[in-house]
Design an enzyme around this catalytic site. Structure first.
Site, PDB file in Angstrom:
ATOM      1  CE  LYS A  76      -3.906  -0.004   0.415  1.00 28.37           C
ATOM      2  NZ  LYS A  76      -5.087  -0.192  -0.485  1.00 28.37           N
ATOM      3  CG  ASP A 118      -9.405  -2.601   5.369  1.00 26.64           C
ATOM      4  OD1 ASP A 118      -8.283  -2.273   4.962  1.00 26.64           O
ATOM      5  OD2 ASP A 118     -10.331  -2.968   4.620  1.00 26.64           O
TER       6      ASP A 118
HETATM    7  C1  LIG Z   1      -3.092  -6.526   1.852  1.00 27.56           C
HETATM    8  C2  LIG Z   1      -4.071  -5.971   0.896  1.00 27.56           C
HETATM    9  N1  LIG Z   1      -4.299  -6.629  -0.238  1.00 27.56           N
HETATM   10  C3  LIG Z   1      -5.178  -6.159  -1.160  1.00 27.56           C
HETATM   11  C4  LIG Z   1      -5.892  -5.001  -0.920  1.00 27.56           C
HETATM   12  C5  LIG Z   1      -6.936  -4.586  -1.926  1.00 27.56           C
HETATM   13  O1  LIG Z   1      -6.670  -3.388  -2.552  1.00 27.56           O
HETATM   14  P1  LIG Z   1      -7.895  -2.529  -3.102  1.00 27.56           P
HETATM   15  O2  LIG Z   1      -8.673  -2.077  -1.922  1.00 27.56           O
HETATM   16  O3  LIG Z   1      -7.263  -1.446  -3.872  1.00 27.56           O
HETATM   17  O4  LIG Z   1      -8.712  -3.450  -3.962  1.00 27.56           O
HETATM   18  C6  LIG Z   1      -5.679  -4.284   0.266  1.00 27.56           C
HETATM   19  C7  LIG Z   1      -6.397  -3.026   0.529  1.00 27.56           C
HETATM   20  O5  LIG Z   1      -6.247  -2.380   1.512  1.00 27.56           O
HETATM   21  C8  LIG Z   1      -4.756  -4.782   1.194  1.00 27.56           C
HETATM   22  O6  LIG Z   1      -4.515  -4.150   2.353  1.00 27.56           O
END
Ligand SMILES: Cc1ncc(COP(=O)(O)O)c(C=O)c1O
Length: 369
Positions: A76, A118
């Site tokens: 992120k 989150d």
């Molecule tokens: C570890 C992880 N994987 C995938 C995602 C998914 O990304 P997006 O919300 O852009 O679909 C998030 C989103 O916060 C995440 O924290």
């Protein structure tokens, strides 16, 4: 932002023929140069796992391991850092983003970075604030674990525990900035009237896919599996692999928790529908109920398929990746779980265009906690 109607019952799989012939409007980003200037930058590993290729009956499986991205256990920070750069540079009157963190420090105005999360996005925003000597205020949903709260507050950010579900927390964070000129909302999802910063976040995620291109070189890839929450990472993948003249031109598969399947339901309905995310999942970063408005057109037109996985499936896939030496968390594990479920069904396998020779890339978006 969350108030759109049409909540839909869970759909386990949705696909869209012809997605690979859709072309994204793509302008090559310049985030990579900035990311390179950040302390500890190096491309994250792309790990080939022949054992998984055997298990899935395909030619190759490559796992993009985001368990340590610029010192944080998820991808992120790529989006948060680039969006903060662009927003602060613009605020300080510069036409172009800073080329380096040092240059950005010199440009920084005294703002408070605000976000809802989150977990991982909040850590990334808090970390960026710490690197720039800025304040940060981070809103978290009900059920956020103590480790996450500590990880964010250890970066010096104020953590606001709301007791709300994720979509409502986004709303709470956004509302808190109204009338506060020095608050700067850095949110990783878009809604009508709030689109520029999420666009920059998606641009920042592009670094991950640029690295994959360099790491695979001339080899072809046939499918990319993307753990999906609001769809911003997915949008970055589609922007990249559906750009004009893109080579390779893989199928893209979104993977979501059964309990938070807004992309799968929306793809099936061909319009944005929300999911009720009040049920907890171990895939905490994917527990989002609404598709980002700016991601939706690319998802609707350019996404091959979306699939849902249970906590049990994601947990088992995570443990398999851990056994094979990839320190994936549950979100990261979901990409393997989604591919297992998708390729286990001959109709889905055909829809994705996968043969015994195909090469798959699994985005393992987080690290084990
Ligand atoms: C570890 C992880 N994987 C995938 C995602 C998914 O990304 P997006 O919300 O852009 O679909 C998030 C989103 O916060 C995440 O924290």
């Amino acid at each position: 932002m969350k108030a759109y109607p049409g909540r839909q019952a869970n759909v386990p799989w949705a696909s869209h023929d012809g997605a690979r012939s859709w072309t994204s409007a793509y302008v090559r980003g310049i985030a990579r140069e900035f990311h390179t200037s950040m302390p500890g930058y190096r491309p994250t590993p792309l790990i080939e796992l022949p054992e998984l290729a055997d298990e899935l009956g395909v030619g190759a499986v490559l796992v993009k391991d985001e368990s340590n991205r610029l010192g944080l256990p998820a991808f992120k920070i790529l989006g948060a850092s680039w969006a903060v750069n662009r927003a602060l540079s613009q605020r300080s009157g510069f036409d172009t983003p800073a080329k380096s963190l040092t240059e950005l420090r010199e440009r920084s105005a005294p703002v408070t970075l605000v976000t809802a999360t989150d977990g991982n996005h909040g850590c990334a925003v808090a970390s960026m604030a710490a690197l720039l000597g800025l304040a940060a205020r981070v809103y978290v949903p009900a059920g956020t674990c103590q480790e996450t709260v500590e990880a964010i507050s250890n970066e010096g950010a104020e953590v606001v525990q709301t007791g709300l579900i994720y979509d409502e927390v986004v709303w709470a964070a956004a509302s808190s900035t109204a009338g506060h000129r020095n608050d700067l909302l850095i949110q990783d999802t878009a809604w009508e009237g709030y689109e520029q910063i999420p666009r920059w976040i998606v641009e920042g995620y592009g670094t991950l896919f640029d690295e994959i291109d360099e790491q695979i070189g001339e080899k072809g890839i046939h499918l990319v599996a993307v753990p999906t929450g609001v769809g911003s990472l997915l949008q970055a993948a589609l922007r990249h692999y559906r750009r004009p003249g893109s080579q390779p031109q893989p199928a893209v598969l979104a993977v979501e928790p059964v309990s938070a399947a807004c992309v799968t339901a929306s793809l099936a309905a061909r319009r944005r529908v929300s999911a009720d995310t009040s049920e907890a999942t171990i895939m905490v970063g994917l527990n989002c109920g609404s598709v980002s408005t700016i991601a939706w057109p690319a998802i609707r037109d350019g996404l091959d398929a979306a699939i849902t996985v249970s906590d049990e499936e994601a947990g088992a896939a995570m443990r398999r990746l851990n056994e094979l030496g990839v320190a994936a968390g549950a979100c990261g594990g979901s990409s393997l779980a989604g591919v297992r479920a998708g390729l286990g069904d001959s109709g889905h396998r055909t829809a994705l265009g996968i043969s015994r020779d195909s090469a798959l890339v699994l985005i393992s978006t987080d690290g084990a906690v």
